[in-house]
Design an enzyme around this catalytic site. Structure first.
Site, PDB file in Angstrom:
ATOM      1  N   ILE A   1       0.888  -1.170   0.000  1.00 11.85           N
ATOM      2  CA  ILE A   1       0.000   0.000   0.000  1.00 11.85           C
ATOM      3  C   ILE A   1       0.920   1.212   0.000  1.00 11.85           C
ATOM      4  CG2 ILE A   1      -1.798   1.258   1.230  1.00 11.85           C
ATOM      5  CD1 ILE A   1      -2.492  -1.379   2.645  1.00 11.85           C
ATOM      6  N   HIS A   2       0.731   2.070  -0.974  1.00 15.50           N
ATOM      7  CA  HIS A   2       1.650   3.186  -1.147  1.00 15.50           C
ATOM      8  C   HIS A   2       0.941   4.516  -0.865  1.00 15.50           C
ATOM      9  CE1 HIS A   2       5.289   5.038  -2.611  1.00 15.50           C
ATOM     10  NE2 HIS A   2       4.568   5.832  -3.382  1.00 15.50           N
ATOM     11  N   PRO A   3       1.549   5.441  -0.231  1.00 16.01           N
ATOM     12  CA  PRO A   3       2.841   5.388   0.431  1.00 16.01           C
ATOM     13  C   PRO A   3       2.658   5.103   1.916  1.00 16.01           C
ATOM     14  CG  PRO A   3       2.188   7.678  -0.025  1.00 16.01           C
ATOM     15  CD  PRO A   3       1.007   6.804  -0.280  1.00 16.01           C
TER      16      PRO A   3
ATOM     17  N   GLU B   1       4.700  -0.892   3.592  1.00 18.95           N
ATOM     18  CA  GLU B   1       5.073  -1.446   2.282  1.00 18.95           C
ATOM     19  C   GLU B   1       6.569  -1.743   2.215  1.00 18.95           C
ATOM     20  OE1 GLU B   1       4.854   1.098  -1.221  1.00 18.95           O
ATOM     21  OE2 GLU B   1       5.016   2.869   0.065  1.00 18.95           O
TER      22      GLU B   1
END
Ligand code: FAD
Length: 601
Positions: free
Chosen positions: A575-577, A581
């Protein structure tokens, strides 16, 4: 262990073999037949005479009364599970061998000693499952005189006040270090130049965290929880006694109230969930130190503080006190956070130094002395002397078992820590059980105590077979830079598998939320995943040092329970940002010698 009696009478039926009983007992879907469970739920039928005969081939052919509907259902679940799922190593026979029958004539089916996280969970669950339950909770004042309400360590003098102070301190730190870079202005910056203020280098000195205010709000919140816990026990029909318990025999305790009035309470089974208390310092003048039992309720700000010990409790307290702006020193005899991953522990230490905590290494206090100013003079083992407003001892905890009368009922304890020795939460006295911090060789954590309590209650009164699994329990240290982990530390992985049979993937990084601030340590956050070198590269441990560590680690804990491999981990799209991650995108191995510092996005 799954013997079937030569004859089983379930009035008005009679069965001579396991198969015929089983086909009567189970409906088409494999559940217990409706009529049976309905009968059992009807409370007035609770003592209907279900009878079983012990098998004659063991030389025991006397008619034994199993009990009423509840006992029989529990027995059926234990021995005739529709799933026929017997957990490996789970001693079904032992659990049934504690002399328990429904018509035992004791005051209660279960008496729980200790109304902390584990005790309350077990008491409520057992009551929901139909047992007659009492729970005794009594707080002996700390040597400094602090006392508190129902709920045990976690809510009163542990996790809850600790985390609230920690959150407050993080907010305070953020206001000082991060908000200027985000253009947030909280009052005039008191002389900081515009450039300094914009860069965030000069903290805004007008911000203050007032001890009396935060302490009062936290204590009020705790009082609310104390009240709710009492209500919840009452709602679940658990009888609560604010009394101190001590065994007089294996079915009796003496219960003494605040005024010293004593009474006897009997029970078929007891659950000891008395937790632990802080160990005092062993030096002269130790009485001048307080402990974690006192610090959260202190009326006055602790001021200049010495935290003695390198336990997580010592470092967490030092962290939030320093985050509040106090002058804090930690006296460390040897290493930080013994038992945790060394590299991560050292990163926490480095960050705390940047955070303003002073470490006094390789020393212990050899004498504490009160001086005229009301402060405490500390003489250290290296011959130095320093004066503090508060000395907080956090040098370990001992199980609270020394006055419980355990020796009189054959319950054995580990002499090193006074914790009860047991297997599957059953002590050496078969009708006495133990859970939580008091049970030896189990993690001293609230969710562990709760889960062990729930599972035990379900096994004793609900016919379940599930044993508590103490492996791969996630944990978090709430130091100024948080740390969470699940599984083995690198040292433990090396010790168990050998240096050549493991690989470590790791990365240093800057959490995005810190990236605008010039006042944050560079690349302080870190994560590593330890895997074995088998073809499937099983994940042995996951470690994370950074913000919101507990929130990050919880889900990885679930994956570890399923048997996580490196491929599954790195196949997971991040999952960004986020900081989390970083864990699923690890690629640098330690053995490669490459720099673990991450680049940008
Ligand atoms: P306790 O909660 O200690 O309850 C035992 C109760 O029994 C107490 O109320 C005691 O007064 C009572 N009692 C003792 N003797 C008797 C007797 N003879 N008769 C009647 N009553 C008796 N865990 C986490 O998971 N996360 C954290 O962040 C965390 N932070 C912590 C921070 C600190 C400062 C401390 C000290 C602990 C922390 N813990 C944390 C650990 C957690 O609080 C304990 O693991 C948990 O409370 C254990 O629960 P328990 O039910 O075993 O015992």
């Amino acid at each position: 262990a799954l013997l079937f009696p030569t004859r089983l009478k379930v009035v008005p039926h009679e069965f001579s073999d396991r198969a015929s009983f089983r086909s009567w007992l189970l409906d088409d879907d494999g559940g217990f037949r409706n009529t049976f469970t309905r009968d059992i739920r009807a409370r007035e039928q609770v003592t209907a005479p279900f009878v079983w005969f012990a098998p004659s081939d063991d030389g025991h052919d006397v008619e034994d009364f199993l009990g009423g509907h509840d006992d029989t259902l529990a027995w059926c679940r234990e021995f005739m599970s529709p799933r026929d799922e017997i957990k490996p190593n789970y001693p079904v026979a032992d659990m049934m061998d504690d002399g328990y029958t429904k018509d035992h004539g004791y005051d209660y089916d279960l008496v729980v000693i200790g109304g902390g996280s584990g005790g309350m969970a077990a008491a409520k669950e057992a009551a929901v499952l139909g047992a007659k339950v009492a729970c005794l909770d009594f707080v002996k004042p700390s040597p400094a005189g602090t006392t508190w309400g129902l709920g045990g360590t976690c809510v009163n003098v542990g996790c809850i006040p600790k985390k609230l102070f920690h959150i407050g301190s993080l907010l305070h730190e953020s206001v000082r270090k991060d908000t200027p870079s985000f253009g947030i202005r909280l009052g005039e910056p008191n002389g900081a130049s515009a450039t300094d203020e914009l860069s965030g280098i000069v903290p805004d000195p007008s911000t203050q965290m007032r001890w009396e205010l935060v302490r009062e709000n936290i204590q009020n919140y705790i009082r609310g929880l104390n009240f709710k816990y009492r209500v919840r026990l009452r709602e679940k029909e658990v009888t609560y006694f604010n009394k101190l318990a001590k065994f007089t025999d294996k079915h009796t305790i003496e219960a003494v109230d605040k005024k010293g009035r004593s009474s006897l309470i009997t029970a078929a089974r007891f659950l000891v969930a008395v937790g632990g208390r802080p160990s005092p310092l062993s030096c002269e003048g130790a009485e001048h130190a307080i402990s974690s039992d006192d610090v959260f309720a202190m009326e006055k700000c602790p001021g200049k503080t010495l935290c003695v010990g390198a336990s997580y409790i010592s470092l967490e307290c030092a962290g939030f006190l320093a985050g509040m702006g106090l002058d804090v020193t930690v006296a460390v005899r040897s290493i930080l956070l013994r038992g945790f991953d060394r590299e991560c522990a050292d990163k926490i230490g480095d960050y705390m130094v940047d955070h303003g905590v002073r470490f006094k290494r390789d020393v212990i206090p050899s004498k504490l002395e009160k001086i005229e100013t009301g402060q405490t003079k500390v003489l250290f083992s290296d011959g130095t002397e320093e004066v503090y407003d508060t000395v907080l001892a956090a040098v370990g905890r001992m199980a609270d078992t020394d006055k419980l009368g355990l020796e009189s009922v054959g319950v054995e304890t580990n002499p090193k820590n006074r914790r009860i020795i047991g297997k599957f939460e059953q002590t050496h006295c078969p009708n006495i059980y133990a859970i939580g911090d008091v049970l030896d060789k189990t993690p001293e954590l609230t969710p562990v105590a709760i889960q062990a309590g729930l599972y035990l209650a379900r096994r004793l009164f609900g016919g379940d077979k599930e044993a508590m699994d103490y492996q791969n329990v996630c944990t978090t240290v709430f130091t100024p830079i948080e740390y969470a982990c699940v599984g083995l530390s690198e040292e433990d992985a090396v010790a168990k598998y050998g240096q050549n049979n493991i690989e470590v993937y790791h990365r240093e990084f800057v959490p995005l939320e810190w990236s605008l601030s010039m006042s944050r340590s560079h690349n302080a956050a870190y994560t590593k995943v330890i895997v074995d070198k088998s073809p499937q590269e099983n994940v042995l441990g996951i470690h994370y040092v950074g913000p919101n560590a507990g929130e990050v680690m919880q889900g990885y804990g679930t994956s570890m329970k399923q048997g996580l491999t490196l491929k599954t981990l790195t196949d997971t799209v991040g999952i960004h940002p986020t900081s989390s991650e970083e864990i699923v995108t690890l690629s640098i191995t330690k053995s490669s010698g490459e720099d673990a510092a991450a680049g940008g996005c």
